[in-house]
Design an enzyme around this catalytic site. Structure first.
Site, PDB file in Angstrom:
ATOM      1  CB  ALA A 168      -1.028  -0.027   1.304  1.00 39.70           C
ATOM      2  CE1 TYR A 169       5.688   5.256   2.968  1.00 40.90           C
ATOM      3  CE2 TYR A 169       7.314   3.787   1.712  1.00 40.90           C
ATOM      4  CZ  TYR A 169       7.062   5.090   2.663  1.00 40.90           C
ATOM      5  OH  TYR A 169       8.088   5.966   2.910  1.00 40.90           O
ATOM      6  CB  ALA A 170       5.144   0.265  -2.754  1.00 38.60           C
ATOM      7  CB  ALA A 171       0.304   1.292  -4.089  1.00 39.09           C
ATOM      8  CE  LYS A 173       5.537   8.226   0.323  1.00 39.06           C
ATOM      9  NZ  LYS A 173       5.407   9.605   0.867  1.00 39.06           N
TER      10      LYS A 173
END
Length: 266
Positions: A168-171, A173
């Site tokens: 979720a964090y990567a998405a 960002k």
């Protein structure tokens, strides 16, 4: 660097945090300190009111600048456009203009595998990061066009390299990076430059994690080739200050990795 004296800078996630040795302990507070030393007026936001008040007290006392703390939480179920409009209105009512917008705030659930991620965890990352960045950019646009201002958004190596347990964090960002490139294309005519920083820095959260879970820390946090983690003020905050200077005005739509060489990973 007199070009920042009395300019207005909005920094999301700018509450006070410190390391054991007294240095700045979060990226947002490191950025706020770097800009305070340059004489800028600061608007800092965050969820924790006490951290914002502590930041205001310290920065005003040490550097003789003005700090406007505004509690703000962009999250699922809230009227987030109204939340951000309130921040921007208070900034303009207090200081008159907006010259720099720094979208730093981000919450997420880390260490959760892709298949185990919940909708609530995905929403946490998307609202606090992507939606917050969208609303702040959209609502600040007219003011930034007037001042020919600068936007710095924060992304992450988690998105660039697909870090385990951070879907979720990567998405969020990577979506911020895409949105930044669109804004750079559309806002170039207004002389607004918009860029992204992907940082790797030593924070109080990492310090606490290393103390409480040394084995997990050792397995997941890699030392960058330069042999140290970034200092949030001197190596992240100072870079933000430089990117707001006339020297970097022609740079827009770019992703800058401040990861001590980790950004060179294949």
């Amino acid at each position: 660097m007199g070009y920042l004296k009395d300019k207005t800078v909005i920094i999301t996630g700018g509450g006070r945090a410190v390391l054991k040795d007294g240095r700045c302990g979060s990226i947002g507070y490191g950025i706020a300190t770097a800009f305070a030393k340059e004489g800028a007026n600061l608007v800092i936001t965050g969820r924790n009111v006490q951290k914002l008040l502590d930041a205001k007290e310290e920065l005003e006392r040490l550097y003789g600048i003005k700090v406007l703390p505004v509690q703000a939480d962009v999250c699922a179920g809230a009227d987030n456009e109204a939340v951000v409009k309130n921040v921007v209105k208070q900034a303009v009512d207090t200081f008159g203009d907006i010259h720099v917008l720094i979208n730093n705030a981000q919450a997420s659930a880390s260490g959760v595998s892709f298949a185990e991620h919940t909708t609530e965890q995905f929403d946490l990352a998307m609202y606090s990061g992507l939606y917050a960045t969208f609303y702040y950019m959209k609502i600040c646009y007219d003011y930034l066009a007037k001042t020919k201002g600068t936007v710095i958004n924060f992304a992450s190596g988690a998105g660039l390299f697909g870090n385990f347990g951070q879907c979720a964090y990567a998405a969020a960002k990577e979506a911020i990076r895409g949105m930044t490139r669109v804004a750079a294309t559309e806002w170039g005519k207004d002389e607004i430059n918009v860029n992204v920083i992907c940082p790797l820095a030593w924070t109080s959260q990492l310090e606490n994690w290393a103390d409480k879970y040394p084995e997990a820390f050792e397995a997941n946090v890699k030392m960058p080739p330069m042999g140290h983690y970034g200092d949030v003020e001197m190596e992240i905050g100072r870079a933000c200050v430089a990117m707001c200077s006339p020297d970097f005005k022609y740079m827009s739509g770019e992703t800058i990795t401040l990861e001590g060489g980790m950004g060179l990973r294949p």
